[in-house]
Design an enzyme around this catalytic site. Structure first.
Site, PDB file in Angstrom:
ATOM      1  N   HIS A  68      -3.973  -9.131   3.750  1.00  0.00           N
ATOM      2  CA  HIS A  68      -5.428  -9.150   3.913  1.00  0.00           C
ATOM      3  C   HIS A  68      -5.829 -10.073   5.067  1.00  0.00           C
ATOM      4  O   HIS A  68      -5.240 -11.139   5.251  1.00  0.00           O
ATOM      5  CB  HIS A  68      -6.113  -9.641   2.636  1.00  0.00           C
ATOM      6  CG  HIS A  68      -6.061  -8.657   1.520  1.00  0.00           C
ATOM      7  ND1 HIS A  68      -6.090  -9.031   0.182  1.00  0.00           N
ATOM      8  CD2 HIS A  68      -6.002  -7.304   1.520  1.00  0.00           C
ATOM      9  CE1 HIS A  68      -6.035  -7.950  -0.574  1.00  0.00           C
ATOM     10  NE2 HIS A  68      -5.979  -6.896   0.210  1.00  0.00           N
ATOM     11  N   ARG A  96       0.861  -1.190   0.000  1.00  0.00           N
ATOM     12  CA  ARG A  96       0.000   0.000   0.000  1.00  0.00           C
ATOM     13  C   ARG A  96       0.890   1.231   0.000  1.00  0.00           C
ATOM     14  O   ARG A  96       2.027   1.202   0.490  1.00  0.00           O
ATOM     15  CB  ARG A  96      -0.901   0.011   1.222  1.00  0.00           C
ATOM     16  CG  ARG A  96      -1.859  -1.173   1.330  1.00  0.00           C
ATOM     17  CD  ARG A  96      -2.674  -1.067   2.598  1.00  0.00           C
ATOM     18  NE  ARG A  96      -3.653  -2.147   2.724  1.00  0.00           N
ATOM     19  CZ  ARG A  96      -3.422  -3.298   3.346  1.00  0.00           C
ATOM     20  NH1 ARG A  96      -2.225  -3.523   3.900  1.00  0.00           N
ATOM     21  NH2 ARG A  96      -4.364  -4.225   3.425  1.00  0.00           N
ATOM     22  N   ARG A 105      -1.334  -2.296  -7.071  1.00  0.00           N
ATOM     23  CA  ARG A 105      -1.464  -3.359  -6.064  1.00  0.00           C
ATOM     24  C   ARG A 105      -2.339  -4.486  -6.610  1.00  0.00           C
ATOM     25  O   ARG A 105      -2.034  -5.666  -6.425  1.00  0.00           O
ATOM     26  CB  ARG A 105      -2.052  -2.752  -4.796  1.00  0.00           C
ATOM     27  CG  ARG A 105      -2.224  -3.685  -3.621  1.00  0.00           C
ATOM     28  CD  ARG A 105      -2.528  -2.847  -2.378  1.00  0.00           C
ATOM     29  NE  ARG A 105      -3.253  -3.572  -1.360  1.00  0.00           N
ATOM     30  CZ  ARG A 105      -2.690  -4.344  -0.438  1.00  0.00           C
ATOM     31  NH1 ARG A 105      -1.378  -4.504  -0.424  1.00  0.00           N
ATOM     32  NH2 ARG A 105      -3.418  -4.957   0.478  1.00  0.00           N
ATOM     33  N   HIS A 140      -3.083   2.011  -6.036  1.00  0.00           N
ATOM     34  CA  HIS A 140      -3.895   0.862  -5.643  1.00  0.00           C
ATOM     35  C   HIS A 140      -4.156  -0.066  -6.831  1.00  0.00           C
ATOM     36  O   HIS A 140      -4.258  -1.286  -6.653  1.00  0.00           O
ATOM     37  CB  HIS A 140      -5.217   1.335  -5.047  1.00  0.00           C
ATOM     38  CG  HIS A 140      -5.875   0.282  -4.199  1.00  0.00           C
ATOM     39  ND1 HIS A 140      -5.364  -0.108  -2.977  1.00  0.00           N
ATOM     40  CD2 HIS A 140      -6.981  -0.471  -4.403  1.00  0.00           C
ATOM     41  CE1 HIS A 140      -6.140  -1.045  -2.454  1.00  0.00           C
ATOM     42  NE2 HIS A 140      -7.121  -1.291  -3.300  1.00  0.00           N
ATOM     43  N   TYR A 161      -8.993  -8.815  -5.704  1.00  0.00           N
ATOM     44  CA  TYR A 161      -7.793  -8.196  -6.247  1.00  0.00           C
ATOM     45  C   TYR A 161      -7.252  -8.959  -7.444  1.00  0.00           C
ATOM     46  O   TYR A 161      -6.394  -8.465  -8.164  1.00  0.00           O
ATOM     47  CB  TYR A 161      -6.700  -8.118  -5.170  1.00  0.00           C
ATOM     48  CG  TYR A 161      -6.844  -6.963  -4.221  1.00  0.00           C
ATOM     49  CD1 TYR A 161      -5.886  -5.952  -4.176  1.00  0.00           C
ATOM     50  CD2 TYR A 161      -7.916  -6.866  -3.368  1.00  0.00           C
ATOM     51  CE1 TYR A 161      -6.012  -4.885  -3.309  1.00  0.00           C
ATOM     52  CE2 TYR A 161      -8.061  -5.805  -2.494  1.00  0.00           C
ATOM     53  CZ  TYR A 161      -7.103  -4.823  -2.465  1.00  0.00           C
ATOM     54  OH  TYR A 161      -7.229  -3.769  -1.596  1.00  0.00           O
ATOM     55  N   LYS A 172      -2.254  -1.909   7.241  1.00  0.00           N
ATOM     56  CA  LYS A 172      -3.610  -1.459   7.514  1.00  0.00           C
ATOM     57  C   LYS A 172      -4.275  -2.380   8.524  1.00  0.00           C
ATOM     58  O   LYS A 172      -4.439  -3.563   8.297  1.00  0.00           O
ATOM     59  CB  LYS A 172      -4.419  -1.429   6.213  1.00  0.00           C
ATOM     60  CG  LYS A 172      -5.841  -0.930   6.377  1.00  0.00           C
ATOM     61  CD  LYS A 172      -6.557  -0.934   5.030  1.00  0.00           C
ATOM     62  CE  LYS A 172      -7.998  -0.463   5.147  1.00  0.00           C
ATOM     63  NZ  LYS A 172      -8.689  -0.500   3.830  1.00  0.00           N
TER      64      LYS A 172
END
Length: 348
Positions: free
Chosen positions: A311, A170, A288, A285, A320, A198
């Site tokens: 995740h 990220r 990513r 993003h 994703y 995150k």
């Protein structure tokens, strides 16, 4: 309870107990305060005590937030989910007490009909460019670096974007990396210690070790050996930022940490020049997403992709991964070939 003050105090206690429970779960103070703020905003809109809430009241509140106040879909979604959590808590812990004291039965006002879907589902899917497009972008960007008007920030922006492309970091994780976070002594390729991953629901940063696969180790060797020391004398300080700004701290004279706006602008400028068809659409993003898709297409297990991206849920990782259009057809052809091979061997 016979007085309005007693009812108000009881309602306040319910909100305070919810805040205490979320704090006990490890939620950060800022997130707890934000949750309380949403609950109180709903109660002011309701104009009655919380135990009288119905699904219709939640409908009106969410419509007011979206139509009258013009809030973003993601903001309304967050408020709805906060209310859902609050009512789940009150129903689970205080349903009996609320009924005994007020005569009301609590209901969950956020149901499958008014609960907003994830805001990202309402926007365009972040399907990344093709492998050839991304390779062309970075090949052209790399070749243009020696002639850049400002080589150091150009090289830094290229390095950061390459990390998003190859390791799926990220942008916030990239910005917060320090020099000591690169651990070439760990594993076959070395590992990056991502200390500011995150976290979920305000639980603070979640750390992970990211293996320097996919040529990330060579990328870091180039950055630290050829470029980073040109920013300043702090290149050997393990606590110095891995990605520095051109600006200096007035007192120490050392490099400040680069901001995410500068890195976004660097990528946007390179896309405008080297991949203009994706101008305004290729973001950090999206790179990513490209990383996840390309690694999966090359045979990496979906669980491994999940761990690489940091995740919590495998279902998040599946959103994703964008496989090529012929992925289903290829899988079908392989399955048919396996069946044909078994038939041929049995007949023989």
């Amino acid at each position: 309870m016979r007085t309005a003050q007693e009812l108000d105090e009881f309602e306040q206690e319910l909100v305070d107990q919810y805040a205490l429970a979320t704090a006990g779960a490890g939620i950060t103070d800022a997130h707890v305060a934000a949750e309380r703020s949403v609950v109180f905003a709903f109660l002011r809109f309701l104009g009655r005590h919380v135990w009288t809430t119905t699904a219709d009241d939640a409908d009106r509140f969410l419509v007011h937030q979206r139509k009258r106040l013009g809030l973003a879909a993601s903001t309304v979604q967050g408020k709805a989910w906060t209310l859902a959590r609050f009512f789940e808590f009150v129903i689970a812990r205080y349903q009996g007490e609320v009924h005994a004291l007020t005569g009301h039965v609590l209901v969950q006002p956020i149901d499958e009909f008014n609960r907003p879907v994830k805001a990202e589902y309402a926007t365009a899917t972040r399907v990344p460019p093709s492998h050839d497009d991304v390779s062309g972008l970075f090949d052209g960007w790399r070749e243009a670096l020696p002639g850049a008007r400002k080589f150091l920030p150009a090289a830094r922006d290229y390095f950061a974007a390459s990390m998003w492309r190859r390791a799926g970091l990220r942008i916030s994780e990239t910005v917060m990396l320090d020099i000591r976070d690169w651990r070439p002594d760990l594993g076959e390729h070395g590992k990056l210690h991502v200390r500011f991953g995150k976290g979920s629901m305000g639980r603070g940063p979640k750390t992970r070790l990211v293996p320097a696969i996919n040529a990330v180790d060579s990328l870091l060797d180039w950055w630290l050996a050829d470029v980073r020391h040109q920013f300043g004398d702090d290149w050997s300080d393990p606590d110095a930022p891995l990605l520095p700004s051109e600006r200096r701290d007035r007192q120490s004279g050392r490099c400040l940490r680069v901001g995410d706006d500068a890195l976004r602008s660097g990528l946007a400028g390179a896309v405008t020049v080297h991949l203009p068809g994706w101008k305004g659409r290729l973001t950090p993003h999206v790179l990513r997403h490209f990383c996840a898709s390309s690694l999966y297409a090359r045979g990496m297990d979906l669980k491994a992709v999940q761990e690489l991206l940091g995740h919590d849920w495998l279902s998040t990782t599946t959103r994703y991964v964008h496989v090529h259009d012929n992925h289903i057809e290829t899988a079908w052809a392989k399955a048919n070939k396996r069946v044909a091979d078994r038939l041929a061997s049995s007949e023989g």
